[in-house]
Scaffold this active site. Structure first.
Site, PDB file in Angstrom:
ATOM      1  N   ARG A   1       0.806  -1.222   0.000  1.00 54.59           N
ATOM      2  CA  ARG A   1       0.000   0.000   0.000  1.00 54.59           C
ATOM      3  C   ARG A   1       0.842   1.277   0.000  1.00 54.59           C
ATOM      4  NH1 ARG A   1      -4.802  -0.894   4.004  1.00 54.59           N
ATOM      5  NH2 ARG A   1      -3.051  -1.823   5.056  1.00 54.59           N
TER       6      ARG A   1
ATOM      7  N   LYS B   1       7.917 -21.686  23.906  1.00 53.46           N
ATOM      8  CA  LYS B   1       8.697 -20.450  23.838  1.00 53.46           C
ATOM      9  C   LYS B   1       9.265 -20.181  25.223  1.00 53.46           C
ATOM     10  CE  LYS B   1       6.748 -18.592  19.786  1.00 53.46           C
ATOM     11  NZ  LYS B   1       7.663 -18.580  18.639  1.00 53.46           N
TER      12      LYS B   1
ATOM     13  N   GLU C   1      12.260 -23.129  21.877  1.00 56.24           N
ATOM     14  CA  GLU C   1      12.766 -21.807  21.516  1.00 56.24           C
ATOM     15  C   GLU C   1      13.048 -21.033  22.791  1.00 56.24           C
ATOM     16  OE1 GLU C   1      10.986 -20.041  17.692  1.00 56.24           O
ATOM     17  OE2 GLU C   1       9.289 -20.885  18.776  1.00 56.24           O
TER      18      GLU C   1
ATOM     19  N   ASP D   1       0.391 -22.862  15.924  1.00 58.52           N
ATOM     20  CA  ASP D   1       1.536 -22.209  15.295  1.00 58.52           C
ATOM     21  C   ASP D   1       2.552 -23.217  14.774  1.00 58.52           C
ATOM     22  OD1 ASP D   1       3.268 -20.141  14.488  1.00 58.52           O
ATOM     23  OD2 ASP D   1       4.252 -20.042  16.436  1.00 58.52           O
TER      24      ASP D   1
ATOM     25  N   HIS E   1       5.049 -27.880  11.739  1.00 56.90           N
ATOM     26  CA  HIS E   1       6.448 -28.313  11.818  1.00 56.90           C
ATOM     27  C   HIS E   1       6.600 -29.664  12.538  1.00 56.90           C
ATOM     28  CE1 HIS E   1       7.047 -24.338  10.428  1.00 56.90           C
ATOM     29  NE2 HIS E   1       7.228 -23.727  11.580  1.00 56.90           N
TER      30      HIS E   1
ATOM     31  N   LYS F   1       2.063 -20.956   6.054  1.00 57.35           N
ATOM     32  CA  LYS F   1       1.271 -21.390   7.178  1.00 57.35           C
ATOM     33  C   LYS F   1       0.933 -20.180   8.061  1.00 57.35           C
ATOM     34  CE  LYS F   1       3.390 -22.215  10.993  1.00 57.35           C
ATOM     35  NZ  LYS F   1       4.149 -21.072  11.517  1.00 57.35           N
TER      36      LYS F   1
ATOM     37  N   HIS G   1       8.445 -24.210   6.477  1.00 56.65           N
ATOM     38  CA  HIS G   1       9.878 -23.990   6.259  1.00 56.65           C
ATOM     39  C   HIS G   1      10.759 -25.041   6.936  1.00 56.65           C
ATOM     40  CE1 HIS G   1       9.857 -21.872  10.153  1.00 56.65           C
ATOM     41  NE2 HIS G   1      11.166 -22.014  10.157  1.00 56.65           N
TER      42      HIS G   1
ATOM     43  N   LYS H   1      14.774 -27.268   5.838  1.00 51.54           N
ATOM     44  CA  LYS H   1      15.999 -27.363   6.637  1.00 51.54           C
ATOM     45  C   LYS H   1      16.800 -28.597   6.214  1.00 51.54           C
ATOM     46  CE  LYS H   1      14.068 -24.926  10.599  1.00 51.54           C
ATOM     47  NZ  LYS H   1      14.863 -23.748  10.888  1.00 51.54           N
TER      48      LYS H   1
HETATM   49  C1  BG6 Z   1       7.445 -20.238  12.730  1.00 53.56           C
HETATM   50  C2  BG6 Z   1       6.584 -19.896  13.913  1.00 53.56           C
HETATM   51  O1  BG6 Z   1       6.752 -21.044  11.835  1.00 53.56           O
HETATM   52  O2  BG6 Z   1       8.619 -20.911  13.160  1.00 53.56           O
HETATM   53  C3  BG6 Z   1       7.357 -19.094  14.944  1.00 53.56           C
HETATM   54  O3  BG6 Z   1       5.455 -19.150  13.492  1.00 53.56           O
HETATM   55  C4  BG6 Z   1       8.657 -19.781  15.284  1.00 53.56           C
HETATM   56  O4  BG6 Z   1       6.572 -18.893  16.107  1.00 53.56           O
HETATM   57  C5  BG6 Z   1       9.430 -20.146  14.029  1.00 53.56           C
HETATM   58  O5  BG6 Z   1       9.425 -18.917  16.095  1.00 53.56           O
HETATM   59  C6  BG6 Z   1      10.681 -20.934  14.333  1.00 53.56           C
HETATM   60  O6  BG6 Z   1      11.430 -21.134  13.172  1.00 53.56           O
HETATM   61  P1  BG6 Z   1      12.962 -21.516  13.238  1.00 53.56           P
HETATM   62  O7  BG6 Z   1      13.325 -21.809  11.823  1.00 53.56           O
HETATM   63  O8  BG6 Z   1      13.672 -20.346  13.815  1.00 53.56           O
HETATM   64  O9  BG6 Z   1      13.057 -22.705  14.126  1.00 53.56           O
END
Ligand code: BG6
Length: 505
Positions: A61, A358, A236, A255, A260, A168, A198, A202
């Site tokens: 935008r 987290k 994390e 999430d 994952h 996602k 993602h 990896k």
């Molecule tokens: C994302 C989540 O898909 O993956 C995040 O939405 C998370 O909450 C992240 O922090 C972690 O990715 P990576 O590659 O740093 O392990």
């Protein structure tokens, strides 16, 4: 006959470079675009993996021109690029950077986008090929997809491909994900839809398949006869950063558990695919996801938690409810753990313990196969007091690699068997650094290789696992844990109930 491997199109050791094309990014000013996508574009260019005829288009935008966008893209790429910065690489890219200004309901803006793609065909020889990356909230998908349909931008023809990349979360439950999948599939053909998880990009996750299917050593013990249990951890140390709005609506299970962790489970538990192709690998993963079962005793075997104020690496960490933008009475979970089963001949009776959180003590993602104890030990009990279960641990990140844990005699004149570890570290064995997940996945989108992208049926099968959990948790309050601790006590009790313990990675 001796064939020249350089001529064999199936030789995957050769660098693959996509056909001329454009990458269109919606949500270009967002976090993902700046931190991951733009740096990945640069890294691919730097590695010579983008076609000479390539264009990058941003849509947003902001009242910007091409130059403003090029500047933002340059800064973002410079800041987070994995490979060394080379100005000449960026200069080459910058010549084909375009920006289209508008909101998603603005017909004119989308007409202009279509026209810009048309122009680039003439001026930059992109051949009409384009990938559209929807780095935007899912609520915005319908309007953007409709615009693409209206302008004919979504249509692949024999002369050109058009692909869409969706991030996602794909929906918030089974019903909404079905609706979303239907919508995307009504605009793009199924093979042109790339759903990004993602974690599949990896390197270590891909190595899981190499490890299992290229060796003879592991497969004979990769089953319930030998494996006692499997632990999949995605921990994390970070909190929710600036994503309160998203996270409040989402929580840890939606999430990352839904995508994952279940994808890691699927790759760990799947049968050997007939060949290493998108179709066959997705088919095997889907079979596992459909075979996943939830525990009957959910109160014991499904735990969710929320971090409270604590200490992490010597720093004070605020509690989740005190984070900016979070409801002070929030019941969103920042930790989730569950015991799942995989109802197949290979895995029946083997618990798969999944956990994510987290503000845990450290960032680590790993898959651990914990083996059964030897049926008989010809030692005195005192000799083996320090002997645990054999374990094979695949470390997804950081320190990518693998550890094999087994018992060994302690040197000396007495008999004592203790656990030792044998390590394989990517960083020590290979000189090439692993590409970033987004680098690999973006390249695959442009190449049209869907191997590392979950199919819609996988996404739906995963929601079918999560929905009952969410239903069970609805209206309950997550168990507290202090930032810097390994989750709530109930998660330890969950394993203790079956005589097991979480690994402390
Ligand atoms: C994302 C989540 O898909 O993956 C995040 O939405 C998370 O909450 C992240 O922090 C972690 O990715 P990576 O590659 O740093 O392990």
């Amino acid at each position: 006959m001796i064939t020249n491997p350089l001529r064999d199109p199936r030789d995957r050791r050769l660098p693959r470079v996509p056909e001329p094309c454009a990458l269109v990014v919606f949500g270009i000013t967002g976090d993902l675009a700046r931190k991951k996508l733009l740096p990945a574009v640069y890294d691919l260019a730097n590695r010579g993996l983008l076609p000479t005829n390539f264009a990058l288009l941003g849509f947003a935008r902001r009242d910007w021109g091409d130059q403003d966008f090029a500047e933002l893209a340059r800064e973002a790429a410079r800041k987070a690029a994995r490979t060394p910065w080379r100005e000449e690489v960026w200069e080459r890219l910058a010549g084909s950077v375009r920006f289209v200004q508008g909101s998603f309901d603005d017909d004119n803006a989308f007409d202009e986008l279509a026209a810009t793609l048309g122009e680039l065909e003439g001026s930059h020889g992109i051949g009409g090929n384009a990938a559209f990356y929807l780095s935007i909230p899912p609520a915005m998908f319908p309007v953007v997809l409709k615009q693409m349909q209206r302008t004919g931008m979504a249509e692949s023809t024999p002369d050109r491909w058009r692909r869409v990349v969706v991030e996602k979360p794909f929906g918030t439950d089974l019903a909404s994900s079905r609706a979303l999948n239907e919508l995307v599939d009504s605009v793009f053909t199924a093979e042109d839809v790339f759903r990004i998880d993602h974690y599949l990009g990896k390197e270590t996750v891909q190595n899981l398949m190499a490890l299992r299917f290229a060796n003879t050593l592991f497969e004979p013990v990769w089953n319930g006869h030998h494996v006692d249990s499997v632990q999949i951890t995605m921990a994390e140390d970070v909190g929710i950063g600036g994503r309160a709005q998203f996270y409040e609506q989402t929580g840890a299970a939606r999430d990352v558990l839904q995508n994952h962790l279940l994808q890691l489970l699927a790759l760990t538990a799947m049968e050997e695919p007939v060949e290493f192709s998108a179709e066959e690998i997705r088919t095997e993963k889907l079979k596992v996801l459909r075979a996943v079962s939830l525990p009957e005793d959910l109160p014991t075997f499904a735990v969710r938690g929320q971090y409270e104020q604590g200490w992490l690496a010597g720093q004070r960490a605020t509690g989740y409810r005190q984070e900016e933008g979070v409801d002070p009475h929030s019941t969103t979970e920042t930790y989730a753990a569950v015991r799942l089963g995989v109802e197949t001949r290979r895995w029946a009776g083997v618990p798969f313990y999944l956990r994510t959180g987290k503000r845990l003590p450290r960032r680590v993602t790993e898959i651990a196969l914990v083996f059964k104890r030897a049926p008989h030990l010809p030692f005195a009990d005192t000799d083996t007091e320090e002997l645990g279960n054999n374990q094979l641990v695949i470390r997804v990140q950081p320190d990518e690699g693998m550890t094999l844990k087994f018992g060994s005699k302690v040197p000396g004149s007495v008999m004592e068997v203790r656990d030792v570890a044998m390590d394989f570290l990517y960083g020590e064995q290979f000189t090439e650094a692993s590409p970033e997940a987004y680098e690999r996945l973006l390249l695959d989108v442009l190449l049209g290789d869907a191997t590392l992208f979950p199919r819609n049926a996988e996404v739906e099968a995963s929601w079918a696992v999560i929905d009952p959990l969410e239903e069970f948790w609805a209206g309950t309050t997550p168990q507290p844990y202090r930032a810097g601790e390994w989750g709530p006590r109930a998660a330890d009790e969950m394993l203790a109930a079956e005589g097991r313990r979480w690994r402390r990675p």
